[in-house]
Scaffold this motif. Structure first.
Motif, PDB file in Angstrom:
ATOM      1  N   LEU A  53       0.822  -1.208   0.000  1.00  0.00           N
ATOM      2  CA  LEU A  53       0.000   0.000   0.000  1.00  0.00           C
ATOM      3  C   LEU A  53       0.859   1.263   0.000  1.00  0.00           C
ATOM      4  O   LEU A  53       0.478   2.286  -0.565  1.00  0.00           O
ATOM      5  CB  LEU A  53      -0.913  -0.011   1.227  1.00  0.00           C
ATOM      6  N   ASP A  54       2.027   1.192   0.610  1.00  0.00           N
ATOM      7  CA  ASP A  54       2.902   2.364   0.711  1.00  0.00           C
ATOM      8  C   ASP A  54       3.518   2.752  -0.620  1.00  0.00           C
ATOM      9  O   ASP A  54       3.976   3.882  -0.789  1.00  0.00           O
ATOM     10  CB  ASP A  54       4.015   2.102   1.735  1.00  0.00           C
ATOM     11  N   ALA A  55       3.514   1.842  -1.600  1.00  0.00           N
ATOM     12  CA  ALA A  55       4.139   2.116  -2.903  1.00  0.00           C
ATOM     13  C   ALA A  55       3.183   2.750  -3.895  1.00  0.00           C
ATOM     14  O   ALA A  55       3.611   3.162  -4.977  1.00  0.00           O
ATOM     15  CB  ALA A  55       4.702   0.824  -3.496  1.00  0.00           C
ATOM     16  N   ALA A  56       1.905   2.864  -3.567  1.00  0.00           N
ATOM     17  CA  ALA A  56       0.915   3.417  -4.500  1.00  0.00           C
ATOM     18  C   ALA A  56       1.133   4.911  -4.685  1.00  0.00           C
ATOM     19  O   ALA A  56       1.513   5.619  -3.753  1.00  0.00           O
ATOM     20  CB  ALA A  56      -0.492   3.145  -3.996  1.00  0.00           C
ATOM     21  N   ASP A  57       0.865   5.394  -5.881  1.00  0.00           N
ATOM     22  CA  ASP A  57       0.896   6.830  -6.131  1.00  0.00           C
ATOM     23  C   ASP A  57      -0.352   7.505  -5.581  1.00  0.00           C
ATOM     24  O   ASP A  57      -0.282   8.609  -5.036  1.00  0.00           O
ATOM     25  CB  ASP A  57       1.008   7.097  -7.639  1.00  0.00           C
TER      26      ASP A  57
END
Length: 303
Positions: A53-57
């Motif tokens: 989830l932390d890698a989503a734009d």
């Protein structure tokens, strides 16, 4: 890893299309270079902590049956190794995704009456029945909260920031605003709290009162949070318990609050048609810049 199969709905069953040979979008050569990857992510308590989830734009939070919440994570700059847990699609997703060119939608399945609408939508639908080699069942959570995606098996590489045709602008903060260290948004059966961290220069996310971390222990820390007030109405779909699926309208106009740099700005939003991004402007009509980094958009009921 475990076996594959359709996942349940937010409060009941879902169905996936009839199985087809195990061929990913990459194998079929259908992925356009400029296509974002959108993943429907489970947000029930039993699904947390999520992965990737932390890698989503961009992360969209939406209300689903019974007042619960679900997330749609959009990836363009980076493709994490694993994302999930993956859950089912909703009718509102089809309108929301029209802003992107030929996006990939990864989801666990959908109600059988919704599947024809997904098939007709201008997107690349990639549920497990269509690309089962891209999904696996994890062992750390009980079904249906254990279906995960390997994005690299759907896309050879991330398309890059140019694929994010959201209409968002990035740059210096607008004038004005009010100091605001925390903001909570509540659905009937879910809640999101964003707390400004001056040290990280980011917002710390908490969901249902619990700090939001990924499966590997990273805090989820968007740089900008948008609380977008939208119209919601009943759709033609229900879950197995008879709860109606709300339809969230993201085309139109309304008001919003933008949180960045520890301040809150009261703004207007407009999206003229489904193929447009969403423009955010100050009350005097000037475009609102977001801070560089992850953006969360919480779609909340307009009063």
């Amino acid at each position: 890893m475990g076996g594959h199969g359709p996942a349940d709905d937010a409060r009941g069953r879902t169905r996936t299309p009839a199985p087809t040979p195990d061929r990913s979008a990459v194998d079929k050569g259908q992925v356009n270079k400029g296509s974002v990857l959108a993943v429907k992510i489970d947000n029930a308590p039993g699904a947390r902590p999520q992965t990737g989830l932390d890698a989503a734009d961009v992360v969209y939070a939406e209300q689903v049956e019974g007042g619960l919440s679900r997330l749609m994570a959009v990836y363009a700059g980076t493709l994490p190794k694993v994302v999930g847990p993956v859950r089912s699609a909703r009718e509102s997703d089809l309108e929301l995704l029209r802003q992107f060119h030929d996006p990939l939608l990864a989801f666990s399945g959908a109600q059988h009456k919704l599947l024809p609408l997904i098939d007709d939508a201008p997107l690349q639908a990639e549920p497990p029945a269509k690309a089962s080699d891209a999904y696996f069942r994890g062992t750390g959570k009980a079904a249906p909260h254990n279906l995960y995606l390997r994005p690299a098996r759907l896309m050879k590489s991330a398309p890059g920031a140019d694929a994010l045709t959201t209409g968002f602008r990035y740059g210096a903060a607008p004038a004005g605003g009010k100091p605001a260290n925390t903001r909570t948004v509540r659905y009937p059966a879910a809640g999101f709290t964003f707390t400004w961290s001056a040290n990280l220069h980011r917002y710390l996310v908490a969901m249902d009162g619990t700090p939001t971390v990924t499966a590997d222990g990273k805090r989820v820390t968007p740089a900008t949070v948008v609380v977008q007030y939208v119209r919601m109405h009943k759709s033609a779909f229900h879950d197995i318990l008879g709860n109606n699926t709300p339809y969230t309208e993201t085309v139109g106009s309304g008001t919003a609050q933008v949180l960045r740099d520890g301040r809150v700005y009261d703004v207007d939003w407009e999206r003229g048609k489904a193929t447009d991004g969403t423009e955010f402007t100050t009350k005097d009509g000037k475009p609102v810049n977001f801070a560089k980094g992850q953006v969360w958009v919480v779609l909340a009921q307009a009063s």
